[in-house]
Each structure stands twice: as structure tokens, then as C-alpha cells.
Design a protein around this motif. Structure first.
Motif, PDB file in Angstrom:
ATOM      1  N   ILE A 120     -52.286  10.062 -54.530  1.00  0.00           N
ATOM      2  CA  ILE A 120     -50.889   9.751 -54.228  1.00  0.00           C
ATOM      3  C   ILE A 120     -50.854   8.611 -53.216  1.00  0.00           C
ATOM      4  O   ILE A 120     -51.856   8.305 -52.569  1.00  0.00           O
ATOM      5  CB  ILE A 120     -50.124  10.968 -53.654  1.00  0.00           C
ATOM      6  N   ARG A 121     -49.687   8.006 -53.088  1.00  0.00           N
ATOM      7  CA  ARG A 121     -49.447   7.002 -52.049  1.00  0.00           C
ATOM      8  C   ARG A 121     -48.457   7.596 -51.047  1.00  0.00           C
ATOM      9  O   ARG A 121     -47.390   8.077 -51.441  1.00  0.00           O
ATOM     10  CB  ARG A 121     -48.891   5.710 -52.662  1.00  0.00           C
ATOM     11  N   HIS A 122     -48.845   7.579 -49.780  1.00  0.00           N
ATOM     12  CA  HIS A 122     -48.049   8.201 -48.713  1.00  0.00           C
ATOM     13  C   HIS A 122     -47.476   7.097 -47.835  1.00  0.00           C
ATOM     14  O   HIS A 122     -48.223   6.314 -47.232  1.00  0.00           O
ATOM     15  CB  HIS A 122     -48.953   9.123 -47.883  1.00  0.00           C
ATOM     16  N   GLU A 123     -46.157   7.019 -47.767  1.00  0.00           N
ATOM     17  CA  GLU A 123     -45.503   5.952 -47.013  1.00  0.00           C
ATOM     18  C   GLU A 123     -45.846   6.017 -45.527  1.00  0.00           C
ATOM     19  O   GLU A 123     -45.857   7.091 -44.920  1.00  0.00           O
ATOM     20  CB  GLU A 123     -43.983   6.042 -47.184  1.00  0.00           C
ATOM     21  N   VAL A 124     -46.122   4.847 -44.954  1.00  0.00           N
ATOM     22  CA  VAL A 124     -46.374   4.733 -43.516  1.00  0.00           C
ATOM     23  C   VAL A 124     -45.362   3.736 -42.949  1.00  0.00           C
ATOM     24  O   VAL A 124     -45.515   2.525 -43.119  1.00  0.00           O
ATOM     25  CB  VAL A 124     -47.807   4.250 -43.219  1.00  0.00           C
ATOM     26  N   PRO A 125     -44.298   4.230 -42.290  1.00  0.00           N
ATOM     27  CA  PRO A 125     -43.297   3.323 -41.719  1.00  0.00           C
ATOM     28  C   PRO A 125     -43.915   2.407 -40.665  1.00  0.00           C
ATOM     29  O   PRO A 125     -44.959   2.717 -40.071  1.00  0.00           O
ATOM     30  CB  PRO A 125     -42.278   4.275 -41.081  1.00  0.00           C
ATOM     31  N   ALA A 126     -43.264   1.291 -40.424  1.00  0.00           N
ATOM     32  CA  ALA A 126     -43.784   0.312 -39.466  1.00  0.00           C
ATOM     33  C   ALA A 126     -43.968   0.918 -38.080  1.00  0.00           C
ATOM     34  O   ALA A 126     -44.910   0.576 -37.362  1.00  0.00           O
ATOM     35  CB  ALA A 126     -42.848  -0.894 -39.403  1.00  0.00           C
ATOM     36  N   ASN A 127     -43.096   1.860 -37.685  1.00  0.00           N
ATOM     37  CA  ASN A 127     -43.210   2.430 -36.338  1.00  0.00           C
ATOM     38  C   ASN A 127     -44.419   3.352 -36.196  1.00  0.00           C
ATOM     39  O   ASN A 127     -44.752   3.771 -35.093  1.00  0.00           O
ATOM     40  CB  ASN A 127     -41.925   3.156 -35.937  1.00  0.00           C
ATOM     41  N   ARG A 128     -45.084   3.685 -37.320  1.00  0.00           N
ATOM     42  CA  ARG A 128     -46.299   4.491 -37.252  1.00  0.00           C
ATOM     43  C   ARG A 128     -47.555   3.636 -37.413  1.00  0.00           C
ATOM     44  O   ARG A 128     -48.650   4.166 -37.618  1.00  0.00           O
ATOM     45  CB  ARG A 128     -46.272   5.580 -38.322  1.00  0.00           C
ATOM     46  N   SER A 129     -47.376   2.329 -37.339  1.00  0.00           N
ATOM     47  CA  SER A 129     -48.497   1.409 -37.465  1.00  0.00           C
ATOM     48  C   SER A 129     -48.880   0.794 -36.126  1.00  0.00           C
ATOM     49  O   SER A 129     -49.677  -0.140 -36.075  1.00  0.00           O
ATOM     50  CB  SER A 129     -48.148   0.282 -38.456  1.00  0.00           C
ATOM     51  N   THR A 130     -48.304   1.311 -35.047  1.00  0.00           N
ATOM     52  CA  THR A 130     -48.565   0.757 -33.729  1.00  0.00           C
ATOM     53  C   THR A 130     -49.685   1.523 -33.028  1.00  0.00           C
ATOM     54  O   THR A 130     -49.916   2.705 -33.314  1.00  0.00           O
ATOM     55  CB  THR A 130     -47.307   0.809 -32.850  1.00  0.00           C
ATOM     56  N   PHE A 131     -50.341   0.855 -32.105  1.00  0.00           N
ATOM     57  CA  PHE A 131     -51.441   1.488 -31.383  1.00  0.00           C
ATOM     58  C   PHE A 131     -50.950   2.641 -30.506  1.00  0.00           C
ATOM     59  O   PHE A 131     -51.589   3.705 -30.476  1.00  0.00           O
ATOM     60  CB  PHE A 131     -52.191   0.451 -30.543  1.00  0.00           C
ATOM     61  N   PRO A 132     -49.829   2.511 -29.781  1.00  0.00           N
ATOM     62  CA  PRO A 132     -49.339   3.659 -28.996  1.00  0.00           C
ATOM     63  C   PRO A 132     -49.055   4.885 -29.865  1.00  0.00           C
ATOM     64  O   PRO A 132     -49.342   6.018 -29.454  1.00  0.00           O
ATOM     65  CB  PRO A 132     -48.066   3.120 -28.332  1.00  0.00           C
ATOM     66  N   TRP A 133     -48.482   4.679 -31.054  1.00  0.00           N
ATOM     67  CA  TRP A 133     -48.220   5.820 -31.934  1.00  0.00           C
ATOM     68  C   TRP A 133     -49.527   6.470 -32.363  1.00  0.00           C
ATOM     69  O   TRP A 133     -49.620   7.702 -32.427  1.00  0.00           O
ATOM     70  CB  TRP A 133     -47.431   5.374 -33.165  1.00  0.00           C
ATOM     71  N   PHE A 134     -50.526   5.662 -32.664  1.00  0.00           N
ATOM     72  CA  PHE A 134     -51.839   6.170 -33.068  1.00  0.00           C
ATOM     73  C   PHE A 134     -52.440   7.050 -31.976  1.00  0.00           C
ATOM     74  O   PHE A 134     -52.941   8.149 -32.238  1.00  0.00           O
ATOM     75  CB  PHE A 134     -52.755   4.983 -33.369  1.00  0.00           C
ATOM     76  N   VAL A 135     -52.389   6.580 -30.747  1.00  0.00           N
ATOM     77  CA  VAL A 135     -52.951   7.352 -29.632  1.00  0.00           C
ATOM     78  C   VAL A 135     -52.191   8.669 -29.466  1.00  0.00           C
ATOM     79  O   VAL A 135     -52.788   9.738 -29.275  1.00  0.00           O
ATOM     80  CB  VAL A 135     -52.908   6.526 -28.331  1.00  0.00           C
ATOM     81  N   LYS A 136     -50.864   8.601 -29.575  1.00  0.00           N
ATOM     82  CA  LYS A 136     -50.043   9.810 -29.455  1.00  0.00           C
ATOM     83  C   LYS A 136     -50.364  10.805 -30.567  1.00  0.00           C
ATOM     84  O   LYS A 136     -50.438  12.021 -30.343  1.00  0.00           O
ATOM     85  CB  LYS A 136     -48.565   9.420 -29.493  1.00  0.00           C
ATOM     86  N   ARG A 137     -50.575  10.296 -31.777  1.00  0.00           N
ATOM     87  CA  ARG A 137     -50.886  11.164 -32.912  1.00  0.00           C
ATOM     88  C   ARG A 137     -52.245  11.840 -32.727  1.00  0.00           C
ATOM     89  O   ARG A 137     -52.397  13.040 -33.033  1.00  0.00           O
ATOM     90  CB  ARG A 137     -50.877  10.331 -34.203  1.00  0.00           C
ATOM     91  N   CYS A 138     -53.245  11.116 -32.240  1.00  0.00           N
ATOM     92  CA  CYS A 138     -54.566  11.697 -31.997  1.00  0.00           C
ATOM     93  C   CYS A 138     -54.500  12.748 -30.890  1.00  0.00           C
ATOM     94  O   CYS A 138     -55.153  13.797 -30.973  1.00  0.00           O
ATOM     95  CB  CYS A 138     -55.571  10.600 -31.645  1.00  0.00           C
ATOM     96  N   TYR A 139     -53.707  12.468 -29.870  1.00  0.00           N
ATOM     97  CA  TYR A 139     -53.509  13.443 -28.796  1.00  0.00           C
ATOM     98  C   TYR A 139     -52.907  14.736 -29.355  1.00  0.00           C
ATOM     99  O   TYR A 139     -53.363  15.847 -29.038  1.00  0.00           O
ATOM    100  CB  TYR A 139     -52.589  12.829 -27.741  1.00  0.00           C
ATOM    101  N   ALA A 140     -51.881  14.594 -30.214  1.00  0.00           N
ATOM    102  CA  ALA A 140     -51.242  15.771 -30.812  1.00  0.00           C
ATOM    103  C   ALA A 140     -52.227  16.546 -31.681  1.00  0.00           C
ATOM    104  O   ALA A 140     -52.213  17.780 -31.707  1.00  0.00           O
ATOM    105  CB  ALA A 140     -50.034  15.344 -31.639  1.00  0.00           C
ATOM    106  N   GLU A 141     -53.104  15.846 -32.380  1.00  0.00           N
ATOM    107  CA  GLU A 141     -54.086  16.520 -33.226  1.00  0.00           C
ATOM    108  C   GLU A 141     -55.072  17.317 -32.376  1.00  0.00           C
ATOM    109  O   GLU A 141     -55.456  18.437 -32.739  1.00  0.00           O
ATOM    110  CB  GLU A 141     -54.845  15.496 -34.078  1.00  0.00           C
ATOM    111  N   GLY A 142     -55.477  16.753 -31.240  1.00  0.00           N
ATOM    112  CA  GLY A 142     -56.366  17.483 -30.341  1.00  0.00           C
ATOM    113  C   GLY A 142     -55.726  18.762 -29.845  1.00  0.00           C
ATOM    114  O   GLY A 142     -56.368  19.827 -29.827  1.00  0.00           O
ATOM    115  N   ARG A 143     -54.470  18.694 -29.478  1.00  0.00           N
ATOM    116  CA  ARG A 143     -53.755  19.899 -29.045  1.00  0.00           C
ATOM    117  C   ARG A 143     -53.633  20.899 -30.186  1.00  0.00           C
ATOM    118  O   ARG A 143     -53.849  22.100 -30.010  1.00  0.00           O
ATOM    119  CB  ARG A 143     -52.361  19.537 -28.524  1.00  0.00           C
ATOM    120  N   GLY A 144     -53.276  20.375 -31.364  1.00  0.00           N
ATOM    121  CA  GLY A 144     -53.065  21.264 -32.502  1.00  0.00           C
ATOM    122  C   GLY A 144     -54.324  21.990 -32.931  1.00  0.00           C
ATOM    123  O   GLY A 144     -54.274  23.186 -33.274  1.00  0.00           O
ATOM    124  N   LYS A 145     -55.467  21.319 -32.922  1.00  0.00           N
ATOM    125  CA  LYS A 145     -56.699  21.968 -33.363  1.00  0.00           C
ATOM    126  C   LYS A 145     -57.128  23.059 -32.381  1.00  0.00           C
ATOM    127  O   LYS A 145     -57.630  24.119 -32.793  1.00  0.00           O
ATOM    128  CB  LYS A 145     -57.808  20.925 -33.528  1.00  0.00           C
TER     129      LYS A 145
END
Length: 318
Positions: free
Chosen positions: A214-239
Motif C-alpha cells: 500500500i501507499r501511506h500518505e505522509v503530509p508535509a508537516n510529518r516530513s520535518t526533523f522536529p516531528w521525526f524526533v518527537k515521533r521517535c520519543y513517543a515510540e520509546g515511551r509507547g514500547k
């Protein structure tokens, strides 16, 4: 018409009219599968206006309202518990899939040991793919990442953007854990947690089918470095939170440890490519790996401390 062991209901959760055009495309993909689904169910997460709009403007699908607390876990459960077919497929409301997607995902269910399957996911960037994005971290934007199998293979977990489950096992474990999952900007690995419980309950296995792409849409606001860092932080908490929910004594985070051990080699490989003149972007990707690991590690520390101060028990829907 008599039901068969491979009859499938497709469930599509949605929550905001901002994704209307994406939702319409996803529904079109679901209804045009070569393996025709018995029913396509769209579940709306506590948004009455959107619920009425789908009822009015999108005939041919079943529309339900989330019967649980706000969040994607209860949204998916509402649709899955409504289904009467042997299999239930999940699609996100911002993906596109070819007509063979469903057929490829249900093929492995010929083996009774299979409790679920998941397909490959390609990020569909709204803009250009970030130069610093490491292939090993494409999971951060909902994509399959470097190191995953390249042919149909057993796997610990798949993602609910492209997932099919054996309904009797899904029902037996109570579905997705309500209160644990994506809600607004908060991300938690509710699909991984479900996969672990279903495997443990049935002694079965999950299959990854990269050809069911499948192709999963990635909006422009999720292509930024700050968003990436925030997402990795959330994944660490979630795991870490996910590991705290496991009462079976299993090595819940074994796959995560193996993944982390592979990242230093990936960083060095990118550095080496940069030093040998294969492009400065390799230096950026090496930095992305370091930043992603650091953010996830810090998230894990924060969640560990928070869990000790205020432990919470989250139950499956049933």
C-alpha cells in the motif's frame, strides 16, 4: 450466501473531515478489490457531522460510530466486532492499495496456524523525501523499513494500516486495547501489542506479505526533523508502556533490542558511504539514526519513571 473461511470484512477508521478526499480514495480501493470483501465498514471516532456526511455522500458502505472511548483502538474494535466474516481487514483512511492487495493478504490463512497478516507500506510523501531520513526509520512515518523481509515470511508484528486478522482469535483476546493507541498527536504501538496477545493466545504466527503493498500518505508537516524526533520519543515511551502491559513473562521487547543492535552498523555504513564520496546525504542519514535512537531512548526513560509514579492498567475491549 454461505460464508467461507476466507470471507473478509474491511474496516476503515476515520475521525476528521480534513481527510475527506483521502477517505474517499481509500474506500474506492477497498470496494474495488479483486477479492471482493463481504462488507466495507467505516467507523467514525466521535464526530457526528462526519458520520452524517458519510451516510449521505458515500453509499455502499456500512457506517458506524465508535462505541468506545475516543481513540483509534476503540474505533477499529467497533468495526471488527460488528463483522460476521472469518477474517477482518484493517485499512487506514489515508492509504491507497491496488486491486490485488486483499487477495495477497488472505493467501497465508490457508495455514490454520496463521492468526494475522500484514503488507508492505511505501511512504507517499506530500513533498520531497527528507534527505536526512534513514531507511531504517521509515516506520516513523508509517512505512516498511530497511531490514524487513523481502518475501512472505513469519514476523512478530505488522501494522494496522494494512492488516488482516482471524476474527475468532481477535475476538477471543478482546481486540485492540482501548486506551492504548493513537489519539491526536499521541502515538502508542497498539498494533504491536495486539499482535503479541493474539500470537500468545492461539500459539499462532503472523505473516508479513511485502507484495501486498500500500501507499501511506505522509503530509508535509510529518516530513520535518522536529516531528521525526518527537515521533521517535513517543515510540520509546509507547514500547516501554507496552512492555508493562505484558503479564505473560515473555520477552516483549526482544525484537526492539535486535533492531537497536542493527543501527550502529547502519550508521557506520552511511558514514562510510559519505566518506567515500557517495553523497553528503549519507552523513545526514547517519545523524538521523543517532537522533532517532537518542529520542526513543529518552522516551523510554521518561515512561519508565512515569510508570513507577502512576502505574495504569489498560484492558482490552472484551
Amino acid at each position: 450466501m454461505e460464508s467461507t473461511p476466507l470471507d473478509t470484512t474491511i474496516v476503515i477508521p476515520t475521525h476528521t473531515e480534513e481527510r475527506w478526499s483521502s477517505l474517499v480514495r481509500t474506500i474506492a480501493c477497498a470496494t474495488s478489490q479483486a477479492n471482493e470483501p463481504a462488507e466495507v465498514v467505516v467507523v467514525v471516532d466521535h464526530n457526528p457531522d462526519l458520520f452524517r456526511r458519510i451516510q449521505r455522500d458515500l453509499p455502499g458502505v456500512t457506517v458506524l460510530e465508535n462505541a468506545y472511548a475516543k481513540g483509534v483502538s476503540g474505533n477499529r474494535n467497533t468495526g471488527a466486532f460488528h463483522a460476521k466474516t472469518a477474517l477482518v481487514a484493517f485499512m487506514d483512511d489515508d492509504i491507497t492499495a491496488g486491486p490485488e492487495w486483499l487477495g495477497r493478504l488472505i493467501e497465508p490463512f490457508a495455514d490454520p496456524r496463521v492468526v494475522g497478516t500484514g503488507g508492505g507500506i511505501t511512504p507517499a510523501w506530500e513533498g520531497k523525501e527528507p534527505r536526512w531520513m534513514p531507511a531504517e526509520f521509515l516506520w516513523a512515518v508509517g512505512g516498511s523499513y530497511a531490514g524487513m523481509p523481502t518475501e512472505t515470511s513469519p514476523i512478530r508484528n505488522v501494522w494496522s494500516a494494512s492488516m488482516v486478522v482471524r476474527r475468532e482469535v481477535f475476538d477471543a483476546v478482546g481486540g485492540f486495547r482501548v486506551g492504548f493507541g493513537k489519539l491526536g498527536d499521541r502515538n502508542r504501538p497498539e498494533d504491536t501489542e495486539l499482535c503479541l496477545r493474539m500470537s500468545a493466545h492461539a500459539g499462532g504466527q503472523w505473516m508479513y506479505v511485502p507484495g501486498a503493498m500500500i501507499r501511506h500518505e505522509v503530509p508535509a508537516n510529518r516530513s520535518t526533523f522536529p516531528w521525526f524526533v518527537k515521533r521517535c520519543y513517543a515510540e520509546g515511551r509507547g514500547k516501554v508502556q507496552m512492555a508493562g502491559l505484558d503479564d505473560g513473562g515473555s520477552d516483549t521487547l526482544g525484537a526492539e533490542r535486535s533492531y537497536l543492535w542493527s543501527l550502529p552498523k547502519a550508521a557506520l555504513r552511511n558514514l562510510g558511504a559519505g566518506l567515500t564520496g557517495k553523497g553528503a546525504d549519507n552523513f545526514l542519514r547517519a545523524g538521523g539514526i543517532v537522533a532517532g535512537v537518542a529520542a526513543a531512548g529518552w522516551g523510554g526513560v521518561v515512561e519508565t519513571v512515569a510508570a513507577k509514579r502512576a502505574p495504569k492498567v489498560l484492558e482490552p475491549a472484551r
